[in-house]
Motif scaffolding. Sequence first.
Motif, PDB file in Angstrom:
ATOM      1  N   ALA A   1       0.820  -1.212   0.000  1.00  0.00           N
ATOM      2  CA  ALA A   1       0.000   0.000   0.000  1.00  0.00           C
ATOM      3  C   ALA A   1       0.855   1.264   0.000  1.00  0.00           C
ATOM      4  CB  ALA A   1      -0.938   0.007   1.208  1.00  0.00           C
ATOM      5  N   ARG A   2       2.022   1.190   0.625  1.00  0.00           N
ATOM      6  CA  ARG A   2       2.897   2.359   0.723  1.00  0.00           C
ATOM      7  C   ARG A   2       4.025   2.332  -0.310  1.00  0.00           C
ATOM      8  NH1 ARG A   2       3.285   4.526   6.528  1.00  0.00           N
ATOM      9  NH2 ARG A   2       5.025   5.499   5.481  1.00  0.00           N
ATOM     10  N   ALA A   3       3.880   1.523  -1.338  1.00  0.00           N
ATOM     11  CA  ALA A   3       4.946   1.340  -2.329  1.00  0.00           C
ATOM     12  C   ALA A   3       5.385   2.648  -2.969  1.00  0.00           C
ATOM     13  CB  ALA A   3       4.492   0.359  -3.415  1.00  0.00           C
ATOM     14  N   ASP A   4       4.449   3.567  -3.139  1.00  0.00           N
ATOM     15  CA  ASP A   4       4.804   4.835  -3.778  1.00  0.00           C
ATOM     16  C   ASP A   4       5.173   5.913  -2.757  1.00  0.00           C
ATOM     17  OD1 ASP A   4       2.338   5.315  -2.680  1.00  0.00           O
ATOM     18  OD2 ASP A   4       1.375   5.933  -4.548  1.00  0.00           O
ATOM     19  N   GLY A   5       5.321   5.530  -1.497  1.00  0.00           N
ATOM     20  CA  GLY A   5       5.735   6.471  -0.459  1.00  0.00           C
ATOM     21  C   GLY A   5       4.604   7.087   0.327  1.00  0.00           C
ATOM     22  N   THR A   6       3.382   6.901  -0.125  1.00  0.00           N
ATOM     23  CA  THR A   6       2.230   7.435   0.596  1.00  0.00           C
ATOM     24  C   THR A   6       1.155   6.365   0.709  1.00  0.00           C
ATOM     25  OG1 THR A   6       1.168   8.258  -1.401  1.00  0.00           O
ATOM     26  CG2 THR A   6       2.624   9.796  -0.236  1.00  0.00           C
ATOM     27  N   LEU A   7       0.278   6.574   1.657  1.00  0.00           N
ATOM     28  CA  LEU A   7      -0.860   5.682   1.821  1.00  0.00           C
ATOM     29  C   LEU A   7      -2.105   6.488   1.464  1.00  0.00           C
ATOM     30  CD1 LEU A   7      -1.876   2.899   2.710  1.00  0.00           C
ATOM     31  CD2 LEU A   7      -2.000   3.759   5.035  1.00  0.00           C
ATOM     32  N   ALA A   8      -2.517   6.384   0.207  1.00  0.00           N
ATOM     33  CA  ALA A   8      -3.678   7.131  -0.280  1.00  0.00           C
ATOM     34  C   ALA A   8      -4.948   6.636   0.400  1.00  0.00           C
ATOM     35  CB  ALA A   8      -3.781   6.986  -1.796  1.00  0.00           C
ATOM     36  N   ALA A   9      -5.939   7.496   0.473  1.00  0.00           N
ATOM     37  CA  ALA A   9      -7.201   7.163   1.137  1.00  0.00           C
ATOM     38  C   ALA A   9      -7.841   5.880   0.590  1.00  0.00           C
ATOM     39  CB  ALA A   9      -8.168   8.340   1.062  1.00  0.00           C
ATOM     40  N   PRO A  10      -7.919   5.690  -0.739  1.00  0.00           N
ATOM     41  CA  PRO A  10      -8.521   4.444  -1.233  1.00  0.00           C
ATOM     42  C   PRO A  10      -7.728   3.197  -0.811  1.00  0.00           C
ATOM     43  CG  PRO A  10      -8.364   6.050  -3.012  1.00  0.00           C
ATOM     44  CD  PRO A  10      -7.613   6.608  -1.843  1.00  0.00           C
ATOM     45  N   GLU A  11      -6.403   3.321  -0.774  1.00  0.00           N
ATOM     46  CA  GLU A  11      -5.566   2.196  -0.349  1.00  0.00           C
ATOM     47  C   GLU A  11      -5.779   1.906   1.135  1.00  0.00           C
ATOM     48  OE1 GLU A  11      -1.786   2.836  -3.356  1.00  0.00           O
ATOM     49  OE2 GLU A  11      -1.945   4.061  -1.546  1.00  0.00           O
ATOM     50  N   ALA A  12      -5.837   2.960   1.938  1.00  0.00           N
ATOM     51  CA  ALA A  12      -6.050   2.791   3.378  1.00  0.00           C
ATOM     52  C   ALA A  12      -7.398   2.128   3.649  1.00  0.00           C
ATOM     53  CB  ALA A  12      -5.968   4.139   4.090  1.00  0.00           C
ATOM     54  N   GLU A  13      -8.418   2.543   2.920  1.00  0.00           N
ATOM     55  CA  GLU A  13      -9.757   1.968   3.105  1.00  0.00           C
ATOM     56  C   GLU A  13      -9.785   0.500   2.676  1.00  0.00           C
ATOM     57  OE1 GLU A  13     -13.572   1.292   4.135  1.00  0.00           O
ATOM     58  OE2 GLU A  13     -12.357   3.028   4.690  1.00  0.00           O
ATOM     59  N   ARG A  14      -9.206   0.202   1.520  1.00  0.00           N
ATOM     60  CA  ARG A  14      -9.172  -1.185   1.040  1.00  0.00           C
ATOM     61  C   ARG A  14      -8.393  -2.060   2.011  1.00  0.00           C
ATOM     62  NH1 ARG A  14      -9.154  -2.814  -4.453  1.00  0.00           N
ATOM     63  NH2 ARG A  14     -10.870  -1.356  -4.517  1.00  0.00           N
ATOM     64  N   LEU A  15      -7.262  -1.564   2.471  1.00  0.00           N
ATOM     65  CA  LEU A  15      -6.428  -2.296   3.423  1.00  0.00           C
ATOM     66  C   LEU A  15      -7.221  -2.596   4.700  1.00  0.00           C
ATOM     67  CD1 LEU A  15      -3.632  -3.394   4.287  1.00  0.00           C
ATOM     68  CD2 LEU A  15      -3.078  -1.064   5.025  1.00  0.00           C
ATOM     69  N   ALA A  16      -7.897  -1.598   5.227  1.00  0.00           N
ATOM     70  CA  ALA A  16      -8.674  -1.785   6.459  1.00  0.00           C
ATOM     71  C   ALA A  16      -9.790  -2.810   6.264  1.00  0.00           C
ATOM     72  CB  ALA A  16      -9.248  -0.451   6.927  1.00  0.00           C
ATOM     73  N   ARG A  17     -10.484  -2.742   5.119  1.00  0.00           N
ATOM     74  CA  ARG A  17     -11.558  -3.716   4.866  1.00  0.00           C
ATOM     75  C   ARG A  17     -11.022  -5.134   4.740  1.00  0.00           C
ATOM     76  NH1 ARG A  17     -14.642  -3.328   0.263  1.00  0.00           N
ATOM     77  NH2 ARG A  17     -13.073  -2.095  -0.789  1.00  0.00           N
ATOM     78  N   LEU A  18      -9.876  -5.283   4.067  1.00  0.00           N
ATOM     79  CA  LEU A  18      -9.279  -6.611   3.909  1.00  0.00           C
ATOM     80  C   LEU A  18      -8.815  -7.169   5.254  1.00  0.00           C
ATOM     81  CD1 LEU A  18      -7.234  -6.020   0.643  1.00  0.00           C
ATOM     82  CD2 LEU A  18      -9.223  -7.520   0.899  1.00  0.00           C
ATOM     83  N   VAL A  19      -8.167  -6.342   6.047  1.00  0.00           N
ATOM     84  CA  VAL A  19      -7.685  -6.793   7.358  1.00  0.00           C
ATOM     85  C   VAL A  19      -8.858  -7.137   8.257  1.00  0.00           C
ATOM     86  CG1 VAL A  19      -6.452  -6.082   9.452  1.00  0.00           C
ATOM     87  CG2 VAL A  19      -5.472  -5.614   7.201  1.00  0.00           C
ATOM     88  N   GLU A  20      -9.891  -6.302   8.228  1.00  0.00           N
ATOM     89  CA  GLU A  20     -11.074  -6.598   9.046  1.00  0.00           C
ATOM     90  C   GLU A  20     -11.733  -7.893   8.599  1.00  0.00           C
ATOM     91  OE1 GLU A  20     -15.319  -4.638  10.473  1.00  0.00           O
ATOM     92  OE2 GLU A  20     -14.072  -3.547   9.045  1.00  0.00           O
ATOM     93  N   GLY A  21     -11.788  -8.124   7.304  1.00  0.00           N
ATOM     94  CA  GLY A  21     -12.430  -9.331   6.793  1.00  0.00           C
ATOM     95  C   GLY A  21     -11.642 -10.603   7.047  1.00  0.00           C
ATOM     96  N   ARG A  22     -10.309 -10.479   7.157  1.00  0.00           N
ATOM     97  CA  ARG A  22      -9.471 -11.679   7.261  1.00  0.00           C
ATOM     98  C   ARG A  22      -8.825 -11.882   8.630  1.00  0.00           C
ATOM     99  NH1 ARG A  22      -8.592 -16.471   6.617  1.00  0.00           N
ATOM    100  NH2 ARG A  22      -6.509 -17.183   6.114  1.00  0.00           N
ATOM    101  N   TYR A  23      -8.400 -10.795   9.280  1.00  0.00           N
ATOM    102  CA  TYR A  23      -7.590 -10.935  10.484  1.00  0.00           C
ATOM    103  C   TYR A  23      -8.200 -10.320  11.740  1.00  0.00           C
ATOM    104  CZ  TYR A  23      -4.049 -11.993   6.964  1.00  0.00           C
ATOM    105  OH  TYR A  23      -3.361 -12.539   5.915  1.00  0.00           O
ATOM    106  N   ALA A  24      -9.239  -9.522  11.607  1.00  0.00           N
ATOM    107  CA  ALA A  24      -9.809  -8.814  12.763  1.00  0.00           C
ATOM    108  C   ALA A  24     -11.315  -9.031  12.839  1.00  0.00           C
ATOM    109  CB  ALA A  24      -9.496  -7.327  12.648  1.00  0.00           C
ATOM    110  N   ARG A  25     -11.858  -8.772  14.024  1.00  0.00           N
ATOM    111  CA  ARG A  25     -13.301  -8.935  14.224  1.00  0.00           C
ATOM    112  C   ARG A  25     -14.063  -7.618  14.103  1.00  0.00           C
ATOM    113  NH1 ARG A  25     -11.639 -10.825  19.074  1.00  0.00           N
ATOM    114  NH2 ARG A  25     -10.344 -12.597  18.665  1.00  0.00           N
ATOM    115  N   SER A  26     -13.318  -6.497  14.082  1.00  0.00           N
ATOM    116  CA  SER A  26     -13.968  -5.194  14.009  1.00  0.00           C
ATOM    117  C   SER A  26     -13.031  -4.199  13.343  1.00  0.00           C
ATOM    118  CB  SER A  26     -14.311  -4.703  15.419  1.00  0.00           C
ATOM    119  OG  SER A  26     -13.110  -4.446  16.146  1.00  0.00           O
ATOM    120  N   ARG A  27     -13.577  -3.072  12.956  1.00  0.00           N
ATOM    121  CA  ARG A  27     -12.757  -2.029  12.330  1.00  0.00           C
ATOM    122  C   ARG A  27     -11.716  -1.473  13.302  1.00  0.00           C
ATOM    123  NH1 ARG A  27     -13.143   0.749   7.453  1.00  0.00           N
ATOM    124  NH2 ARG A  27     -11.318   2.065   7.309  1.00  0.00           N
ATOM    125  N   PRO A  28     -12.082  -1.192  14.566  1.00  0.00           N
ATOM    126  CA  PRO A  28     -11.040  -0.711  15.489  1.00  0.00           C
ATOM    127  C   PRO A  28      -9.907  -1.725  15.674  1.00  0.00           C
ATOM    128  CG  PRO A  28     -13.204  -0.231  16.382  1.00  0.00           C
ATOM    129  CD  PRO A  28     -13.417  -1.100  15.174  1.00  0.00           C
TER     130      PRO A  28
END
Length: 153
Positions: A41-68
Amino acid sequence: MTLIERLKSYAADAFGLAAPEVADPAEDEALAAIALLVHVARADGTLAAPEAERLARLVEGRYARSRPEADALIARATAFDAETRDMAELVERMGHDADRPERLRLLAMAWSVASADGAVHEFEEALVWRLGGLLGLGEDEIVRARSGPAPIG
């Protein structure tokens, strides 16, 4: 237990020091996998909003039980990524027990994060291809992971 953890444990025993805490292997593997996604997600040096949102949804769906919980894991993984030299070290930290479907799932997640802003840039593409190789996947599997559905959940 990683080599470094074994050496620390040996040193603690040899010098009569308190034994270092040993991380839960499953937690360490998940943290390494999330750190790989953060790295992409940070390959280009920044974490853009769409990347941050996608990352959070993927982590929540696979590794976490909630968004927090997902946000907390991403914060830890970001620090973990900063402490490592490169992706190869993160893949090594995942351990060798990840089965092929799990490695394919992780690569599909990486492609999903890389494309979250609507395009996969050349550097991101090279990075995800390298990750596929480090995960021991063949070219056909890397292509298939790219064209597969974004694995949320």
